[in-house]
Design a protein around this motif. Structure first.
Motif, PDB file in Angstrom:
ATOM      1  N   ALA A 138       0.831  -1.203   0.000  1.00 22.12           N
ATOM      2  CA  ALA A 138       0.000   0.000   0.000  1.00 22.12           C
ATOM      3  C   ALA A 138       0.869   1.258   0.000  1.00 22.12           C
ATOM      4  N   VAL A 139       1.951   1.249   0.767  1.00 16.55           N
ATOM      5  CA  VAL A 139       2.882   2.384   0.764  1.00 16.55           C
ATOM      6  C   VAL A 139       3.507   2.550  -0.616  1.00 16.55           C
ATOM      7  N   ALA A 140       3.878   1.442  -1.240  1.00 14.24           N
ATOM      8  CA  ALA A 140       4.442   1.502  -2.587  1.00 14.24           C
ATOM      9  C   ALA A 140       3.421   2.053  -3.582  1.00 14.24           C
ATOM     10  N   LEU A 141       2.144   1.702  -3.408  1.00 12.96           N
ATOM     11  CA  LEU A 141       1.099   2.220  -4.291  1.00 12.96           C
ATOM     12  C   LEU A 141       0.935   3.725  -4.118  1.00 12.96           C
ATOM     13  N   VAL A 142       0.936   4.190  -2.875  1.00  7.25           N
ATOM     14  CA  VAL A 142       0.802   5.630  -2.624  1.00  7.25           C
ATOM     15  C   VAL A 142       1.986   6.381  -3.222  1.00  7.25           C
ATOM     16  N   LEU A 143       3.180   5.862  -3.036  1.00 11.20           N
ATOM     17  CA  LEU A 143       4.349   6.510  -3.626  1.00 11.20           C
ATOM     18  C   LEU A 143       4.287   6.475  -5.153  1.00 11.20           C
ATOM     19  N   GLY A 144       3.802   5.380  -5.700  1.00 11.25           N
ATOM     20  CA  GLY A 144       3.645   5.295  -7.151  1.00 11.25           C
ATOM     21  C   GLY A 144       2.644   6.302  -7.674  1.00 11.25           C
ATOM     22  N   LEU A 145       1.565   6.518  -6.918  1.00 13.81           N
ATOM     23  CA  LEU A 145       0.572   7.514  -7.338  1.00 13.81           C
ATOM     24  C   LEU A 145       1.133   8.926  -7.234  1.00 13.81           C
ATOM     25  N   ILE A 146       1.959   9.175  -6.223  1.00 15.54           N
ATOM     26  CA  ILE A 146       2.577  10.498  -6.090  1.00 15.54           C
ATOM     27  C   ILE A 146       3.516  10.764  -7.264  1.00 15.54           C
ATOM     28  N   PHE A 147       4.273   9.761  -7.628  1.00 14.12           N
ATOM     29  CA  PHE A 147       5.248   9.912  -8.718  1.00 14.12           C
ATOM     30  C   PHE A 147       4.740   9.301 -10.020  1.00 14.12           C
ATOM     31  N   SER A 148       3.442   9.338 -10.244  1.00 19.04           N
ATOM     32  CA  SER A 148       2.872   8.699 -11.441  1.00 19.04           C
ATOM     33  C   SER A 148       3.347   9.369 -12.728  1.00 19.04           C
ATOM     34  N   ALA A 149       3.568  10.678 -12.714  1.00 20.70           N
ATOM     35  CA  ALA A 149       4.052  11.353 -13.919  1.00 20.70           C
ATOM     36  C   ALA A 149       5.459  10.876 -14.274  1.00 20.70           C
ATOM     37  N   THR A 150       6.291  10.709 -13.275  1.00 22.41           N
ATOM     38  CA  THR A 150       7.653  10.226 -13.508  1.00 22.41           C
ATOM     39  C   THR A 150       7.641   8.785 -14.005  1.00 22.41           C
ATOM     40  N   LEU A 151       6.763   7.978 -13.422  1.00 24.55           N
ATOM     41  CA  LEU A 151       6.657   6.586 -13.876  1.00 24.55           C
ATOM     42  C   LEU A 151       6.151   6.505 -15.311  1.00 24.55           C
ATOM     43  N   ALA A 152       5.199   7.351 -15.643  1.00 22.49           N
ATOM     44  CA  ALA A 152       4.652   7.346 -17.001  1.00 22.49           C
ATOM     45  C   ALA A 152       5.707   7.772 -18.019  1.00 22.49           C
ATOM     46  N   SER A 153       6.519   8.774 -17.675  1.00 22.70           N
ATOM     47  CA  SER A 153       7.545   9.228 -18.619  1.00 22.70           C
ATOM     48  C   SER A 153       8.639   8.177 -18.796  1.00 22.70           C
ATOM     49  N   ALA A 154       8.866   7.357 -17.781  1.00 25.26           N
ATOM     50  CA  ALA A 154       9.862   6.291 -17.875  1.00 25.26           C
ATOM     51  C   ALA A 154       9.255   4.985 -18.376  1.00 25.26           C
ATOM     52  N   GLN A 155       7.976   5.015 -18.738  1.00 22.89           N
ATOM     53  CA  GLN A 155       7.243   3.838 -19.207  1.00 22.89           C
ATOM     54  C   GLN A 155       7.266   2.707 -18.175  1.00 22.89           C
ATOM     55  N   LYS A 156       7.099   3.081 -16.923  1.00 21.87           N
ATOM     56  CA  LYS A 156       7.057   2.117 -15.824  1.00 21.87           C
ATOM     57  C   LYS A 156       5.734   2.205 -15.068  1.00 21.87           C
ATOM     58  N   SER A 157       4.675   2.614 -15.731  1.00 28.21           N
ATOM     59  CA  SER A 157       3.388   2.759 -15.042  1.00 28.21           C
ATOM     60  C   SER A 157       2.784   1.407 -14.656  1.00 28.21           C
ATOM     61  N   TRP A 158       3.310   0.316 -15.159  1.00 29.70           N
ATOM     62  CA  TRP A 158       2.832  -1.013 -14.787  1.00 29.70           C
ATOM     63  C   TRP A 158       3.138  -1.325 -13.324  1.00 29.70           C
ATOM     64  N   TRP A 159       4.011  -0.549 -12.691  1.00 28.70           N
ATOM     65  CA  TRP A 159       4.313  -0.772 -11.286  1.00 28.70           C
ATOM     66  C   TRP A 159       3.081  -0.543 -10.419  1.00 28.70           C
ATOM     67  N   LEU A 160       2.193   0.360 -10.849  1.00 29.55           N
ATOM     68  CA  LEU A 160       0.979   0.622 -10.076  1.00 29.55           C
ATOM     69  C   LEU A 160       0.082  -0.621 -10.042  1.00 29.55           C
ATOM     70  N   SER A 161      -0.048  -1.284 -11.175  1.00 29.90           N
ATOM     71  CA  SER A 161      -0.864  -2.499 -11.197  1.00 29.90           C
ATOM     72  C   SER A 161      -0.189  -3.624 -10.403  1.00 29.90           C
ATOM     73  N   THR A 162       1.131  -3.631 -10.381  1.00 26.99           N
ATOM     74  CA  THR A 162       1.845  -4.612  -9.573  1.00 26.99           C
ATOM     75  C   THR A 162       1.521  -4.424  -8.095  1.00 26.99           C
ATOM     76  N   CYS A 163       1.470  -3.168  -7.656  1.00 32.75           N
ATOM     77  CA  CYS A 163       1.115  -2.881  -6.260  1.00 32.75           C
ATOM     78  C   CYS A 163      -0.316  -3.320  -5.954  1.00 32.75           C
TER      79      CYS A 163
END
Length: 75
Positions: free
Chosen positions: A33-58
């Motif tokens: 859950a903490v990883a999901l919250v951090l992923g949502l905070i940094f979702s723009a950075t994850l999207a630009s790095a094409q790593k948005s699949w980490w959110l679904s992993t969480c």
């Protein structure tokens, strides 16, 4: 080195270790859950790095943890 030991030479099996599996699973769910919250905070950075699949992993980690928590509770 022998791979087979006769039954008469065998030592008794040790007693099983008592653990609190529900606590371990609950801590894991909280960490997901903490990883999901951090992923949502940094979702723009994850999207630009094409790593948005980490959110679904969480999300899958949380879902499997909740399932495991209730499965272990019923055992």
């Amino acid at each position: 080195m022998r791979f087979y030991v006769k039954d008469s030479e065998r030592k008794p099996d040790p007693a099983p270790v008592k653990t609190n599996a529900r606590l371990v699973i609950a801590v894991g769910v909280v960490l997901w859950a903490v990883a999901l919250v951090l992923g949502l905070i940094f979702s723009a950075t994850l999207a630009s790095a094409q790593k948005s699949w980490w959110l679904s992993t969480c999300l899958f980690g949380i879902a499997l943890g909740v399932f495991a928590f209730f499965k272990v509770r019923n055992r």
